[in-house]
Enzyme design. Structure first.
Site, short mmCIF file in Angstrom:
data_model
loop_
_atom_site.label_atom_id
_atom_site.label_comp_id
_atom_site.label_asym_id
_atom_site.label_seq_id
_atom_site.Cartn_x
_atom_site.Cartn_y
_atom_site.Cartn_z
N LYS A 162 0.85 -1.20 0.00
CA LYS A 162 0.00 0.00 0.00
C LYS A 162 0.88 1.24 0.00
CE LYS A 162 0.82 1.26 4.47
NZ LYS A 162 1.58 2.48 4.84
N ASP A 221 -3.01 -1.70 9.94
CA ASP A 221 -3.00 -1.74 8.48
C ASP A 221 -3.51 -3.07 7.91
OD1 ASP A 221 -1.94 0.79 8.40
OD2 ASP A 221 0.11 0.16 7.95
#
Length: 297
Positions: free
Chosen positions: A10, A137
């Protein structure tokens, strides 16, 4: 029998960070974009829990029960009253300790793979709940695409994206500890009021339109000053990318990977070449996003 799951890295196109909470975490407005750099987690039935890893910087990956992939297998096994008797093999391609959620990706990948291998039939909500227990996350690594993370980043609202965004990532010569970067953020913020984190309306609109120039004007990372304080050489990498024509440059998450937005794939290759020649980073990769989250392959 084995199951392999591919999970993307990401980049945080916006990371707004609030003041430290009583529990030590920080409230965030974290706009995630999944990009096409992947780890693969292969889960095979075994006599006990074992973790192996191969790929760039694999020697830095813990192979004990602190590894998020191992923790994911243990949590799922505990919920379903079974033993976590699996061999977890991680094929690394996401930078290690690079601010691109490589460890979180491995946790999400192991969770999805173990769910499939064991046939637990866990709902998506249950898997996301386990992900949130693993780390801030990890839920996004399962979901992928683009999303706004609030709370400590684990509460996700999926976002519409109107096209592909092309990125260049420069990997640094060493890692940065996420907790250390947050501690430095707190130190740098001592004595001043930290505003509540809010997602940028202009940034969300740029994502929805697929407008790279508009996105370049709105990307931000509140952790960047802390990362630069701990790793000042990153400023040279950021400057090299801007000099090569990147319309936006920023530290990815807690760093130390630096991210450069490009207008298209050709421009990304030009920026990547200039960064490789600059001598300010260890390796350079290009990738586009959004891409799907954890996927059985």
């Amino acid at each position: 029998m084995s199951v392999t799951v591919r999970v993307p890295a990401k980049v945080n196109v916006q990371l707004a960070v609030g003041a430290a909470r009583p529990d030590g975490y920080h409230d965030l407005a974290n706009v995630f974009l999944a990009v096409g750099l992947y780890d693969e987690v292969t889960v095979t039935a075994a006599d006990g829990l074992r973790v192996t890893c191969a790929g760039p910087d694999a020697e830095q990956v813990p192979l004990d029960r602190t590894n998020l992939a191992a923790r994911a297998a243990l949590l799922l096994a505990e919920r379903y009253g079974r033993d976590a008797d699996v061999h977890l093999h991680i094929a690394k391609d996401i930078p290690v300790a690079g601010g691109m959620a490589g460890g979180s990706a491995d946790g999400a990948g192991a969770l999805l793979a173990c769910d499939a291998l064991w046939g637990t039939g866990a709902s998506r909500e249950e898997l996301l709940d386990i992900c949130a227990e693993l780390g801030s996350d990890v839920p996004f690594s399962l979901v992928g695409g683009a999303a706004l993370g609030t709370g400590r980043g684990e509460r996700l609202t999926e976002l519409e994206v109107g096209g592909a965004f092309h990125w260049v990532f420069a990997m640094a010569s060493r890692g940065l500890s996420t907790p250390a970067v947050f501690r430095e953020f707190d130190r740098l913020g001592e004595g001043r009021e930290i505003p509540e984190p809010v997602a940028s309306r202009e940034l969300l609109d740029a994502l929805a339109k697929g407008d790279a120039d508009a996105l370049a004007a709105t990307v931000s990372n509140d952790l960047q000053p802390a990362a630069l304080s701990l790793f000042p050489e990153l400023a040279d990498t950021l400057a090299a990318g801007r000099a090569a024509g990147a319309p936006a440059s920023l530290v990815s998450g807690s760093g130390p990977t630096t991210a450069f937005l490009a207008r298209d794939a050709e421009a990304a290759e030009g920026i990547a070449g200039a960064l490789r020649a600059s001598g300010t980073c260890r390796t350079v990769r290009t990738a586009a996003g959004p891409v799907p989250g954890a996927t059985i392959v």
